[in-house]
Design a protein around this motif. Structure first.
Motif, PDB file in Angstrom:
ATOM      1  N   LEU A 111       0.823  -1.223   0.000  1.00 53.61           N
ATOM      2  CA  LEU A 111       0.000   0.000   0.000  1.00 53.61           C
ATOM      3  C   LEU A 111       0.855   1.270   0.000  1.00 53.61           C
ATOM      4  CD1 LEU A 111      -2.739  -1.087   2.579  1.00 53.61           C
ATOM      5  CD2 LEU A 111      -2.781  -1.327   0.089  1.00 53.61           C
ATOM      6  N   ARG A 112       1.794   1.311  -0.912  1.00 52.67           N
ATOM      7  CA  ARG A 112       2.694   2.464  -0.985  1.00 52.67           C
ATOM      8  C   ARG A 112       1.924   3.769  -1.166  1.00 52.67           C
ATOM      9  NH1 ARG A 112       7.870   3.368  -5.047  1.00 52.67           N
ATOM     10  NH2 ARG A 112       7.839   5.649  -5.050  1.00 52.67           N
ATOM     11  N   PHE A 113       0.971   3.817  -2.095  1.00 47.16           N
ATOM     12  CA  PHE A 113       0.253   5.063  -2.357  1.00 47.16           C
ATOM     13  C   PHE A 113      -0.593   5.474  -1.153  1.00 47.16           C
ATOM     14  CE2 PHE A 113       0.237   3.937  -7.155  1.00 47.16           C
ATOM     15  CZ  PHE A 113       1.574   4.273  -7.232  1.00 47.16           C
ATOM     16  N   ARG A 160       3.175  12.936  -4.541  1.00 42.17           N
ATOM     17  CA  ARG A 160       2.629  11.594  -4.476  1.00 42.17           C
ATOM     18  C   ARG A 160       1.674  11.380  -5.641  1.00 42.17           C
ATOM     19  NH1 ARG A 160       0.370  14.510  -0.025  1.00 42.17           N
ATOM     20  NH2 ARG A 160      -1.899  14.805  -0.211  1.00 42.17           N
ATOM     21  N   ARG A 161       1.506  10.115  -6.005  1.00 42.59           N
ATOM     22  CA  ARG A 161       0.651   9.782  -7.138  1.00 42.59           C
ATOM     23  C   ARG A 161      -0.273   8.630  -6.778  1.00 42.59           C
ATOM     24  NH1 ARG A 161       4.921   9.003 -12.013  1.00 42.59           N
ATOM     25  NH2 ARG A 161       6.053   7.969 -10.328  1.00 42.59           N
ATOM     26  N   LYS A 162      -1.336   8.487  -7.563  1.00 46.63           N
ATOM     27  CA  LYS A 162      -2.152   7.282  -7.493  1.00 46.63           C
ATOM     28  C   LYS A 162      -2.768   7.042  -8.866  1.00 46.63           C
ATOM     29  CE  LYS A 162      -5.878   9.864  -5.190  1.00 46.63           C
ATOM     30  NZ  LYS A 162      -6.547  10.025  -3.879  1.00 46.63           N
ATOM     31  N   GLU A 191      -6.605   7.273 -15.068  1.00 49.44           N
ATOM     32  CA  GLU A 191      -6.150   8.541 -14.519  1.00 49.44           C
ATOM     33  C   GLU A 191      -4.935   8.367 -13.615  1.00 49.44           C
ATOM     34  OE1 GLU A 191     -10.510  10.748 -14.197  1.00 49.44           O
ATOM     35  OE2 GLU A 191      -9.458  10.184 -12.358  1.00 49.44           O
ATOM     36  N   ILE A 192      -4.049   9.317 -13.686  1.00 47.66           N
ATOM     37  CA  ILE A 192      -2.996   9.484 -12.678  1.00 47.66           C
ATOM     38  C   ILE A 192      -3.285  10.804 -11.974  1.00 47.66           C
ATOM     39  CG2 ILE A 192      -0.555   9.896 -12.227  1.00 47.66           C
ATOM     40  CD1 ILE A 192       0.102   8.105 -14.590  1.00 47.66           C
ATOM     41  N   LYS A 193      -3.585  10.696 -10.702  1.00 45.63           N
ATOM     42  CA  LYS A 193      -3.813  11.894  -9.906  1.00 45.63           C
ATOM     43  C   LYS A 193      -2.613  12.071  -8.995  1.00 45.63           C
ATOM     44  CE  LYS A 193      -7.246  14.185  -6.970  1.00 45.63           C
ATOM     45  NZ  LYS A 193      -8.559  14.059  -6.284  1.00 45.63           N
ATOM     46  N   GLN A 194      -2.027  13.254  -9.008  1.00 44.46           N
ATOM     47  CA  GLN A 194      -0.840  13.471  -8.197  1.00 44.46           C
ATOM     48  C   GLN A 194      -0.915  14.809  -7.479  1.00 44.46           C
ATOM     49  OE1 GLN A 194       2.023  13.007 -11.375  1.00 44.46           O
ATOM     50  NE2 GLN A 194       2.439  15.209 -11.443  1.00 44.46           N
ATOM     51  N   ARG A 240       0.892  21.870  -2.731  1.00 47.02           N
ATOM     52  CA  ARG A 240      -0.538  22.055  -2.452  1.00 47.02           C
ATOM     53  C   ARG A 240      -1.400  21.938  -3.702  1.00 47.02           C
ATOM     54  NH1 ARG A 240      -1.639  27.043  -1.236  1.00 47.02           N
ATOM     55  NH2 ARG A 240      -3.634  26.527  -0.247  1.00 47.02           N
ATOM     56  N   VAL A 241      -0.780  21.730  -4.846  1.00 49.23           N
ATOM     57  CA  VAL A 241      -1.520  21.691  -6.101  1.00 49.23           C
ATOM     58  C   VAL A 241      -1.811  20.246  -6.496  1.00 49.23           C
ATOM     59  CG1 VAL A 241      -1.491  22.301  -8.553  1.00 49.23           C
ATOM     60  CG2 VAL A 241      -0.488  23.854  -6.866  1.00 49.23           C
ATOM     61  N   THR A 242      -3.068  19.999  -6.856  1.00 47.75           N
ATOM     62  CA  THR A 242      -3.472  18.683  -7.340  1.00 47.75           C
ATOM     63  C   THR A 242      -3.451  18.687  -8.860  1.00 47.75           C
ATOM     64  OG1 THR A 242      -4.878  18.275  -5.417  1.00 47.75           O
ATOM     65  CG2 THR A 242      -5.325  16.972  -7.384  1.00 47.75           C
ATOM     66  N   GLN A 243      -2.800  17.709  -9.427  1.00 45.72           N
ATOM     67  CA  GLN A 243      -2.739  17.563 -10.878  1.00 45.72           C
ATOM     68  C   GLN A 243      -3.389  16.246 -11.265  1.00 45.72           C
ATOM     69  OE1 GLN A 243       1.477  17.763 -11.622  1.00 45.72           O
ATOM     70  NE2 GLN A 243       1.542  19.990 -11.477  1.00 45.72           N
ATOM     71  N   LYS A 244      -4.209  16.288 -12.298  1.00 42.81           N
ATOM     72  CA  LYS A 244      -4.850  15.060 -12.766  1.00 42.81           C
ATOM     73  C   LYS A 244      -4.674  14.960 -14.274  1.00 42.81           C
ATOM     74  CE  LYS A 244      -9.401  14.544 -12.837  1.00 42.81           C
ATOM     75  NZ  LYS A 244     -10.783  14.313 -12.341  1.00 42.81           N
ATOM     76  N   ARG A 245      -4.153  13.822 -14.692  1.00 40.04           N
ATOM     77  CA  ARG A 245      -4.014  13.541 -16.117  1.00 40.04           C
ATOM     78  C   ARG A 245      -4.764  12.259 -16.415  1.00 40.04           C
ATOM     79  NH1 ARG A 245       1.386  12.207 -16.376  1.00 40.04           N
ATOM     80  NH2 ARG A 245       1.388  12.224 -14.105  1.00 40.04           N
ATOM     81  N   ARG A 246      -5.439  12.222 -17.538  1.00 37.71           N
ATOM     82  CA  ARG A 246      -6.236  11.035 -17.836  1.00 37.71           C
ATOM     83  C   ARG A 246      -6.426  10.871 -19.329  1.00 37.71           C
ATOM     84  NH1 ARG A 246     -12.219  12.905 -15.610  1.00 37.71           N
ATOM     85  NH2 ARG A 246     -12.799  14.268 -17.336  1.00 37.71           N
TER      86      ARG A 246
END
Length: 267
Positions: free
Chosen positions: A64-66, A77-79, A100-103, A107-113
């Motif tokens: 459970l690294r993430f 961090r990523r998931k 999706e990779i949400k990282q 303080r900024v959330t980045q989401k790529r999908r």
């Protein structure tokens, strides 16, 4: 209509950078809050009177690294997840979903999908096979393959909930406010279409309100949350799902005042 899948850019690959603030509210306060929000924001075109469903399969390592990166509050961090919008019982191999990779970067959330068929999403994330994609998606597909192979990722938890969403207009373009109800999950039977039993991972009388902004939250919204005495909370649906299944101890993300053994979902 295939809810949630209208694309807002020519490419199938999307990227979002934003700040996210969460509140936990009682369900009996929901109607009043939504009425106030609707005075300033537009209802998402996919959010009808009943909202829409979101189901996600999260991937993690054996240890459970993430999950632990989230608990420890690492600045980067990523998931990885597969996400479906709409009726999960209608899913077939051809149904469009998002990988999706949400990282989090400070303080900024980045989401790529990227949007794929469910069949191809499983090939990519479970079988770790390259799938057909456009040229602009190559780097993202390669990153998913690297994560799943190098970290030996596997499906770990599923979450599902009903969402009402609102979008900013005019000076508030880029602002998004969502209300998530009936937040539930499971730690097995990872086929999204499986009629498996789920457990509430947030008490059913609670709603997660989330504010997502590109740059800043407008003053009218901060005044609204202050006047309603809403308290910012640190809550992760993925972490809640892991903890509710007994796979990890309670954390700072656990909803306070509620036993971890939450009730099973009732049809």
């Amino acid at each position: 209509m295939d809810l949630g899948h209208a694309l807002r850019a020519p490419s199938r690959l999307h990227a979002f950078n934003r700040y996210e603030i969460k509140y936990l509210i009682d369900v009996d306060r929901l109607d009043g809050l939504r009425a106030d929000i609707e005075k300033r924001l537009d209802r998402d075109v996919h959010s009808g009177p009943e909202g829409y469903s979101i189901w996600s399969v999260y991937y993690d390592t054996r240890r459970l690294r993430f999950y632990w990166e989230k608990i420890e509050g690492l600045k980067f961090r990523r998931k990885l997840r597969i996400r479906h919008y709409g009726d999960r019982f209608a899913i077939t191999g051809d149904t469009p979903v998002f990988v999706e990779i949400k990282q989090r970067v400070n303080r900024v959330t980045q989401k790529r999908r990227v949007r794929l068929s469910y069949h191809d999403a499983l090939r990519l994330c479970d079988k770790r096979e390259a799938v057909e994609h456009s040229l602009g998606e190559t780097a993202f597909i390669d990153e998913v393959l690297d994560l799943t192979s190098r970290l030996d990722l596997r499906a770990t938890a599923i979450t599902g909930y009903q969402r009402h969403a609102y979008m900013g207009r005019g000076a508030d373009v880029g602002l998004r406010v969502t209300f998530d109800q009936r937040v539930r999950g499971r730690d097995r039977d990872f086929d999204l279409a499986t009629p498996a039993e789920n457990r509430f991972i947030i008490p059913p009388h609670k709603v997660i309100m989330e504010v997502k902004a590109n740059e800043r939250v407008p003053y009218w919204l901060t005044d609204l949350t202050a006047s309603r005495e809403l308290q910012v909370v640190r809550v992760s649906k993925y972490c809640q799902s892991v903890e509710a299944a007994g796979r990890a101890p309670r954390s700072v993300f656990h909803v306070p005042g509620h036993d971890i053994h939450l009730p099973l979902e009732k049809a």
